[in-house]
Design a protein around this motif. Structure first.
Motif, PDB file in Angstrom:
ATOM      1  N   VAL A 103     -48.025  -7.078   8.800  1.00 44.99           N
ATOM      2  CA  VAL A 103     -48.281  -7.578  10.153  1.00 44.99           C
ATOM      3  C   VAL A 103     -47.882  -9.048  10.243  1.00 44.99           C
ATOM      4  CG1 VAL A 103     -50.194  -8.151  11.696  1.00 44.99           C
ATOM      5  CG2 VAL A 103     -50.089  -5.910  10.634  1.00 44.99           C
ATOM      6  N   LYS A 104     -48.166  -9.801   9.183  1.00 46.27           N
ATOM      7  CA  LYS A 104     -47.838 -11.222   9.152  1.00 46.27           C
ATOM      8  C   LYS A 104     -46.323 -11.429   9.277  1.00 46.27           C
ATOM      9  CE  LYS A 104     -49.509 -15.280   6.930  1.00 46.27           C
ATOM     10  NZ  LYS A 104     -50.723 -15.695   6.319  1.00 46.27           N
ATOM     11  N   GLN A 105     -45.517 -10.593   8.594  1.00 39.31           N
ATOM     12  CA  GLN A 105     -44.057 -10.712   8.687  1.00 39.31           C
ATOM     13  C   GLN A 105     -43.570 -10.413  10.100  1.00 39.31           C
ATOM     14  OE1 GLN A 105     -43.177  -7.968   5.465  1.00 39.31           O
ATOM     15  NE2 GLN A 105     -41.891  -9.546   4.541  1.00 39.31           N
ATOM     16  N   VAL A 106     -44.101  -9.364  10.699  1.00 35.62           N
ATOM     17  CA  VAL A 106     -43.672  -8.989  12.047  1.00 35.62           C
ATOM     18  C   VAL A 106     -44.012 -10.112  13.025  1.00 35.62           C
ATOM     19  CG1 VAL A 106     -43.983  -7.341  13.941  1.00 35.62           C
ATOM     20  CG2 VAL A 106     -43.861  -6.521  11.585  1.00 35.62           C
ATOM     21  N   THR A 107     -45.207 -10.684  12.899  1.00 40.23           N
ATOM     22  CA  THR A 107     -45.597 -11.789  13.767  1.00 40.23           C
ATOM     23  C   THR A 107     -44.657 -12.977  13.573  1.00 40.23           C
ATOM     24  OG1 THR A 107     -47.896 -11.074  13.676  1.00 40.23           O
ATOM     25  CG2 THR A 107     -47.495 -13.323  14.401  1.00 40.23           C
ATOM     26  N   LYS A 108     -44.306 -13.266  12.323  1.00 38.98           N
ATOM     27  CA  LYS A 108     -43.379 -14.371  12.038  1.00 38.98           C
ATOM     28  C   LYS A 108     -42.016 -14.108  12.662  1.00 38.98           C
ATOM     29  CE  LYS A 108     -40.938 -15.731   8.136  1.00 38.98           C
ATOM     30  NZ  LYS A 108     -40.770 -15.802   6.707  1.00 38.98           N
ATOM     31  N   TRP A 109     -41.529 -12.881  12.573  1.00 36.81           N
ATOM     32  CA  TRP A 109     -40.224 -12.549  13.163  1.00 36.81           C
ATOM     33  C   TRP A 109     -40.267 -12.677  14.677  1.00 36.81           C
ATOM     34  CZ3 TRP A 109     -39.993  -7.599   9.752  1.00 36.81           C
ATOM     35  CH2 TRP A 109     -39.603  -7.947   8.459  1.00 36.81           C
ATOM     36  N   LEU A 110     -41.374 -12.250  15.288  1.00 36.86           N
ATOM     37  CA  LEU A 110     -41.504 -12.389  16.745  1.00 36.86           C
ATOM     38  C   LEU A 110     -41.584 -13.861  17.140  1.00 36.86           C
ATOM     39  CD1 LEU A 110     -44.053  -9.567  17.569  1.00 36.86           C
ATOM     40  CD2 LEU A 110     -41.648  -9.642  18.212  1.00 36.86           C
ATOM     41  N   GLU A 111     -42.272 -14.661  16.350  1.00 40.76           N
ATOM     42  CA  GLU A 111     -42.433 -16.087  16.639  1.00 40.76           C
ATOM     43  C   GLU A 111     -41.109 -16.835  16.504  1.00 40.76           C
ATOM     44  OE1 GLU A 111     -44.046 -19.955  17.150  1.00 40.76           O
ATOM     45  OE2 GLU A 111     -44.799 -18.022  17.742  1.00 40.76           O
ATOM     46  N   ARG A 112     -40.424 -16.639  15.402  1.00 42.74           N
ATOM     47  CA  ARG A 112     -39.233 -17.438  15.094  1.00 42.74           C
ATOM     48  C   ARG A 112     -37.913 -16.776  15.448  1.00 42.74           C
ATOM     49  NH1 ARG A 112     -40.951 -19.259   9.036  1.00 42.74           N
ATOM     50  NH2 ARG A 112     -42.834 -20.372   9.621  1.00 42.74           N
ATOM     51  N   GLY A 113     -37.918 -15.481  15.666  1.00 48.99           N
ATOM     52  CA  GLY A 113     -36.672 -14.752  15.890  1.00 48.99           C
ATOM     53  C   GLY A 113     -36.184 -14.136  14.589  1.00 48.99           C
ATOM     54  N   HIS A 114     -35.170 -13.299  14.697  1.00 40.46           N
ATOM     55  CA  HIS A 114     -34.645 -12.639  13.504  1.00 40.46           C
ATOM     56  C   HIS A 114     -33.229 -12.159  13.757  1.00 40.46           C
ATOM     57  CE1 HIS A 114     -35.306  -8.688  15.422  1.00 40.46           C
ATOM     58  NE2 HIS A 114     -36.418  -9.233  15.883  1.00 40.46           N
ATOM     59  N   GLY A 115     -32.529 -11.858  12.689  1.00 38.76           N
ATOM     60  CA  GLY A 115     -31.166 -11.366  12.787  1.00 38.76           C
ATOM     61  C   GLY A 115     -31.128  -9.907  13.199  1.00 38.76           C
ATOM     62  N   VAL A 116     -29.947  -9.459  13.627  1.00 39.09           N
ATOM     63  CA  VAL A 116     -29.749  -8.071  14.034  1.00 39.09           C
ATOM     64  C   VAL A 116     -28.621  -7.500  13.183  1.00 39.09           C
ATOM     65  CG1 VAL A 116     -29.090  -6.555  15.941  1.00 39.09           C
ATOM     66  CG2 VAL A 116     -30.441  -8.595  16.397  1.00 39.09           C
ATOM     67  N   ARG A 117     -28.863  -6.360  12.579  1.00 38.83           N
ATOM     68  CA  ARG A 117     -27.807  -5.758  11.773  1.00 38.83           C
ATOM     69  C   ARG A 117     -26.799  -5.063  12.682  1.00 38.83           C
ATOM     70  NH1 ARG A 117     -31.110  -0.745   9.053  1.00 38.83           N
ATOM     71  NH2 ARG A 117     -31.823   0.095  11.016  1.00 38.83           N
ATOM     72  N   LYS A 118     -25.621  -4.841  12.148  1.00 44.10           N
ATOM     73  CA  LYS A 118     -24.581  -4.187  12.924  1.00 44.10           C
ATOM     74  C   LYS A 118     -24.954  -2.720  13.140  1.00 44.10           C
ATOM     75  CE  LYS A 118     -20.872  -7.125  11.318  1.00 44.10           C
ATOM     76  NZ  LYS A 118     -19.626  -7.208  10.556  1.00 44.10           N
ATOM     77  N   PRO A 119     -24.716  -2.188  14.318  1.00 43.49           N
ATOM     78  CA  PRO A 119     -25.061  -0.789  14.572  1.00 43.49           C
ATOM     79  C   PRO A 119     -24.071   0.152  13.873  1.00 43.49           C
ATOM     80  CG  PRO A 119     -24.047  -1.756  16.490  1.00 43.49           C
ATOM     81  CD  PRO A 119     -24.229  -2.860  15.500  1.00 43.49           C
ATOM     82  N   ALA A 120     -24.536   1.362  13.670  1.00 43.26           N
ATOM     83  CA  ALA A 120     -23.670   2.383  13.068  1.00 43.26           C
ATOM     84  C   ALA A 120     -22.554   2.726  14.044  1.00 43.26           C
ATOM     85  CB  ALA A 120     -24.488   3.620  12.742  1.00 43.26           C
ATOM     86  N   PRO A 121     -21.373   3.021  13.545  1.00 40.05           N
ATOM     87  CA  PRO A 121     -20.275   3.381  14.450  1.00 40.05           C
ATOM     88  C   PRO A 121     -20.626   4.628  15.276  1.00 40.05           C
ATOM     89  CG  PRO A 121     -19.497   3.100  12.189  1.00 40.05           C
ATOM     90  CD  PRO A 121     -20.988   3.022  12.164  1.00 40.05           C
ATOM     91  N   GLY A 122     -20.370   4.558  16.565  1.00 40.24           N
ATOM     92  CA  GLY A 122     -20.615   5.697  17.450  1.00 40.24           C
ATOM     93  C   GLY A 122     -22.026   5.791  17.969  1.00 40.24           C
ATOM     94  N   SER A 123     -22.891   4.871  17.623  1.00 41.22           N
ATOM     95  CA  SER A 123     -24.271   4.898  18.077  1.00 41.22           C
ATOM     96  C   SER A 123     -24.384   4.076  19.363  1.00 41.22           C
ATOM     97  CB  SER A 123     -25.187   4.326  16.994  1.00 41.22           C
ATOM     98  OG  SER A 123     -26.481   4.192  17.501  1.00 41.22           O
ATOM     99  N   ALA A 124     -24.426   4.760  20.518  1.00 42.54           N
ATOM    100  CA  ALA A 124     -24.464   4.076  21.818  1.00 42.54           C
ATOM    101  C   ALA A 124     -25.774   3.317  22.017  1.00 42.54           C
ATOM    102  CB  ALA A 124     -24.271   5.080  22.943  1.00 42.54           C
ATOM    103  N   ARG A 125     -26.893   3.913  21.603  1.00 45.88           N
ATOM    104  CA  ARG A 125     -28.194   3.276  21.797  1.00 45.88           C
ATOM    105  C   ARG A 125     -28.268   1.956  21.022  1.00 45.88           C
ATOM    106  NH1 ARG A 125     -33.700   4.661  19.305  1.00 45.88           N
ATOM    107  NH2 ARG A 125     -35.119   3.625  20.715  1.00 45.88           N
TER     108      ARG A 125
END
Length: 185
Positions: A103-125
């Motif tokens: 929970v502490k990690q998730v709160t930290k990510w929401l507070e400070r922001g986080h990176g986004v990984r590249k989506p899988a090819p063909g995944s529209a969502r």
């Protein structure tokens, strides 16, 4: 304004000087003021989370993760996220770098922001999600901006501290007057 929210030293000294003489007469004065300040800070944090750009059900979950702690003798109040796992029964446990996400990690990510990984090819969502994230102009990497609800709360805590000190002073001034009246009657 600096990135780090700090309290003004003169205001903290003023806060402490208000309670200097009361400590001998009413030792619970400081503890009561700290408790009041902590509760006001928690209300402010909850308001900041409610205003954050999160889904409605996520806001309630994040609020429930926040914990208000007090010092054993009432000397401090601290707001922080719980250290428990964010695992929900019936859901697949989340992991990050091979360890369970807390929970502490998730709160930290929401507070400070986080990176986004590249989506899988063909995944529209996944591409729709990536479109909502920001793009770092220097590195070209995508990220999610932080909600900064702790940072905004830190900026208002000083006002809450002074208000709590003033209220405690009023309460204990009434007690001192009562004691003096009882002594002379």
């Amino acid at each position: 304004m600096s990135r780090k929210a700090t309290l003004d030293r003169q205001a903290v000294q003023k806060f402490n000087s208000r309670f200097g003489h009361l400590m001998e007469v009413f030792p619970e004065a400081r503890a009561e003021a700290v408790r009041t300040m902590g509760q006001a800070a928690q209300r402010e944090l909850n308001d900041q989370i409610r205003r954050a750009d999160l889904e409605e059900e996520a806001k309630g979950t994040v609020i429930s993760w926040q914990n208000l702690r007090f010092g054993s003798r009432g000397g401090y109040a601290a707001l922080s996220a719980l250290k428990s796992s964010s695992y929900r029964p019936g859901a697949k446990p989340k992991s990050w770098n091979g360890t369970a996400v807390t929970v502490k990690q998730v709160t930290k990510w929401l507070e400070r922001g986080h990176g986004v990984r590249k989506p899988a090819p063909g995944s529209a969502r996944a591409w729709v999600r990536v479109g909502r994230s920001g793009l770092n102009k220097y590195t070209g990497l995508r990220y999610v901006k932080g909600r900064m609800f702790y940072s905004w709360t830190k900026m208002k805590v000083q006002d809450h501290a002074l208000d709590a000190a003033t209220e405690a002073m009023k309460t204990f001034a009434k007690e001192i007057i009562k004691m003096k009246l009882e002594r002379y009657s």
